[in-house]
Motif scaffolding. Structure first.
Motif, mmCIF file in Angstrom:
data_model
loop_
_atom_site.group_PDB
_atom_site.id
_atom_site.type_symbol
_atom_site.label_atom_id
_atom_site.label_comp_id
_atom_site.label_asym_id
_atom_site.label_seq_id
_atom_site.Cartn_x
_atom_site.Cartn_y
_atom_site.Cartn_z
ATOM 1 N N ALA A 65 1.315 -14.576 -2.443
ATOM 2 C CA ALA A 65 0.759 -13.242 -2.680
ATOM 3 C C ALA A 65 1.706 -12.168 -2.148
ATOM 4 O O ALA A 65 1.915 -11.140 -2.793
ATOM 5 C CB ALA A 65 -0.614 -13.112 -2.028
ATOM 6 N N ALA A 66 2.298 -12.409 -0.989
ATOM 7 C CA ALA A 66 3.231 -11.433 -0.401
ATOM 8 C C ALA A 66 4.471 -11.283 -1.282
ATOM 9 O O ALA A 66 4.953 -10.163 -1.497
ATOM 10 C CB ALA A 66 3.624 -11.858 1.010
ATOM 11 N N ARG A 67 4.994 -12.404 -1.808
ATOM 12 C CA ARG A 67 6.171 -12.326 -2.693
ATOM 13 C C ARG A 67 5.837 -11.578 -3.980
ATOM 14 O O ARG A 67 6.626 -10.770 -4.469
ATOM 15 C CB ARG A 67 6.689 -13.729 -3.003
ATOM 16 C CG ARG A 67 7.510 -14.348 -1.879
ATOM 17 C CD ARG A 67 8.244 -15.598 -2.340
ATOM 18 N NE ARG A 67 7.361 -16.604 -2.923
ATOM 19 C CZ ARG A 67 6.680 -17.521 -2.238
ATOM 20 N NH1 ARG A 67 6.786 -17.553 -0.924
ATOM 21 N NH2 ARG A 67 5.920 -18.393 -2.851
ATOM 22 N N THR A 68 4.665 -11.862 -4.535
ATOM 23 C CA THR A 68 4.249 -11.191 -5.767
ATOM 24 C C THR A 68 4.091 -9.692 -5.541
ATOM 25 O O THR A 68 4.544 -8.869 -6.345
ATOM 26 C CB THR A 68 2.933 -11.797 -6.290
ATOM 27 O OG1 THR A 68 3.132 -13.191 -6.525
ATOM 28 C CG2 THR A 68 2.477 -11.115 -7.563
ATOM 29 N N LEU A 69 3.455 -9.326 -4.428
ATOM 30 C CA LEU A 69 3.281 -7.910 -4.108
ATOM 31 C C LEU A 69 4.623 -7.226 -3.896
ATOM 32 O O LEU A 69 4.846 -6.113 -4.378
ATOM 33 C CB LEU A 69 2.397 -7.757 -2.869
ATOM 34 C CG LEU A 69 2.069 -6.333 -2.446
ATOM 35 C CD1 LEU A 69 1.367 -5.580 -3.569
ATOM 36 C CD2 LEU A 69 1.195 -6.347 -1.210
ATOM 37 N N ALA A 70 5.537 -7.883 -3.197
ATOM 38 C CA ALA A 70 6.870 -7.305 -2.973
ATOM 39 C C ALA A 70 7.592 -7.099 -4.302
ATOM 40 O O ALA A 70 8.260 -6.080 -4.502
ATOM 41 C CB ALA A 70 7.687 -8.206 -2.054
ATOM 42 N N ALA A 71 7.461 -8.048 -5.222
ATOM 43 C CA ALA A 71 8.099 -7.907 -6.535
ATOM 44 C C ALA A 71 7.501 -6.735 -7.305
ATOM 45 O O ALA A 71 8.225 -5.971 -7.948
ATOM 46 C CB ALA A 71 7.954 -9.204 -7.332
ATOM 47 N N CYS A 72 6.178 -6.578 -7.225
ATOM 48 C CA CYS A 72 5.518 -5.450 -7.912
ATOM 49 C C CYS A 72 5.953 -4.124 -7.316
ATOM 50 O O CYS A 72 6.243 -3.168 -8.038
ATOM 51 C CB CYS A 72 4.002 -5.586 -7.825
ATOM 52 S SG CYS A 72 3.335 -6.942 -8.793
ATOM 53 N N LEU A 73 5.999 -4.054 -5.985
ATOM 54 C CA LEU A 73 6.392 -2.813 -5.323
ATOM 55 C C LEU A 73 7.832 -2.436 -5.632
ATOM 56 O O LEU A 73 8.153 -1.256 -5.759
ATOM 57 C CB LEU A 73 6.191 -2.932 -3.810
ATOM 58 C CG LEU A 73 4.745 -2.981 -3.328
ATOM 59 C CD1 LEU A 73 4.688 -3.234 -1.836
ATOM 60 C CD2 LEU A 73 4.011 -1.709 -3.685
ATOM 61 N N SER A 74 8.695 -3.441 -5.792
ATOM 62 C CA SER A 74 10.107 -3.140 -6.079
ATOM 63 C C SER A 74 10.277 -2.507 -7.458
ATOM 64 O O SER A 74 11.290 -1.871 -7.721
ATOM 65 C CB SER A 74 10.960 -4.400 -5.958
ATOM 66 O OG SER A 74 10.671 -5.298 -7.015
ATOM 67 N N GLN A 75 9.291 -2.677 -8.342
ATOM 68 C CA GLN A 75 9.363 -2.096 -9.674
ATOM 69 C C GLN A 75 8.923 -0.629 -9.698
ATOM 70 O O GLN A 75 9.147 0.062 -10.689
ATOM 71 C CB GLN A 75 8.480 -2.896 -10.649
ATOM 72 C CG GLN A 75 8.873 -4.345 -10.781
ATOM 73 C CD GLN A 75 10.283 -4.510 -11.314
ATOM 74 O OE1 GLN A 75 10.654 -3.865 -12.288
ATOM 75 N NE2 GLN A 75 11.075 -5.348 -10.660
ATOM 76 N N LEU A 76 8.299 -0.163 -8.632
ATOM 77 C CA LEU A 76 7.822 1.218 -8.587
ATOM 78 C C LEU A 76 8.973 2.179 -8.313
ATOM 79 O O LEU A 76 9.914 1.840 -7.599
ATOM 80 C CB LEU A 76 6.767 1.370 -7.480
ATOM 81 C CG LEU A 76 5.480 0.569 -7.653
ATOM 82 C CD1 LEU A 76 4.613 0.702 -6.410
ATOM 83 C CD2 LEU A 76 4.729 1.007 -8.887
ATOM 84 N N PRO A 77 8.888 3.389 -8.838
ATOM 85 C CA PRO A 77 9.918 4.391 -8.532
ATOM 86 C C PRO A 77 9.908 4.714 -7.028
ATOM 87 O O PRO A 77 8.864 4.598 -6.365
ATOM 88 C CB PRO A 77 9.478 5.619 -9.335
ATOM 89 C CG PRO A 77 8.509 5.121 -10.352
ATOM 90 C CD PRO A 77 7.886 3.882 -9.778
ATOM 91 N N PRO A 78 11.046 5.114 -6.466
ATOM 92 C CA PRO A 78 11.125 5.399 -5.028
ATOM 93 C C PRO A 78 10.068 6.398 -4.539
ATOM 94 O O PRO A 78 9.518 6.220 -3.457
ATOM 95 C CB PRO A 78 12.535 5.952 -4.845
ATOM 96 C CG PRO A 78 13.317 5.360 -5.964
ATOM 97 C CD PRO A 78 12.349 5.250 -7.111
ATOM 98 N N ILE A 79 9.772 7.431 -5.305
ATOM 99 C CA ILE A 79 8.795 8.431 -4.855
ATOM 100 C C ILE A 79 7.405 7.817 -4.746
ATOM 101 O O ILE A 79 6.634 8.145 -3.837
ATOM 102 C CB ILE A 79 8.795 9.685 -5.763
ATOM 103 C CG1 ILE A 79 7.952 10.799 -5.144
ATOM 104 C CG2 ILE A 79 8.303 9.360 -7.154
ATOM 105 C CD1 ILE A 79 8.490 11.355 -3.861
ATOM 106 N N VAL A 80 7.079 6.895 -5.610
ATOM 107 C CA VAL A 80 5.768 6.229 -5.554
ATOM 108 C C VAL A 80 5.702 5.329 -4.326
ATOM 109 O O VAL A 80 4.692 5.294 -3.620
ATOM 110 C CB VAL A 80 5.504 5.430 -6.844
ATOM 111 C CG1 VAL A 80 4.216 4.629 -6.737
ATOM 112 C CG2 VAL A 80 5.452 6.365 -8.040
ATOM 113 N N ARG A 81 6.786 4.613 -4.052
ATOM 114 C CA ARG A 81 6.814 3.763 -2.848
ATOM 115 C C ARG A 81 6.679 4.620 -1.591
ATOM 116 O O ARG A 81 5.984 4.257 -0.648
ATOM 117 C CB ARG A 81 8.105 2.951 -2.814
ATOM 118 C CG ARG A 81 8.144 1.867 -3.868
ATOM 119 C CD ARG A 81 9.278 0.899 -3.635
ATOM 120 N NE ARG A 81 10.569 1.558 -3.550
ATOM 121 C CZ ARG A 81 11.557 1.391 -4.412
ATOM 122 N NH1 ARG A 81 11.421 0.598 -5.421
ATOM 123 N NH2 ARG A 81 12.694 2.028 -4.247
#
Length: 82
Positions: free
Chosen positions: A22-38
């Protein structure tokens, strides 16, 4: 009659390999977000973790749009500056 036992934390009832996945999947999803969203997500997480360290202002316009402004006096470490 006794009180029910306290509900165990989620981490204690989910196997480690499932949490890691779950942590790896979440990290992969977060890496796809634009920097301002992160950055916005990180600021919101800080608000949830330590509300006393953040100032929050919520503005709602008559049209229904909302704006949440988060501010802190805490200086971020150089790794977290954007």
């Amino acid at each position: 009659m006794s009180l029910p036992d306290e509900t165990p934390p989620v981490v204690s009832i989910i196997p480690d390999h499932m949490m890691d996945g779950a942590a790896r999947t979440l990290a992969a999803c977060l890496s796809q977000l634009p920097p301002i969203v992160r950055l916005r997500l990180l600021a919101f997480m800080h608000l949830v973790e330590d509300p006393a360290a953040m100032k929050a202002a919520l503005e709602i316009t008559p049209s229904g749009s909302m704006r949440l402004t988060l501010d802190t006096a805490v200086t971020p470490c150089p790794n977290h500056r954007h």
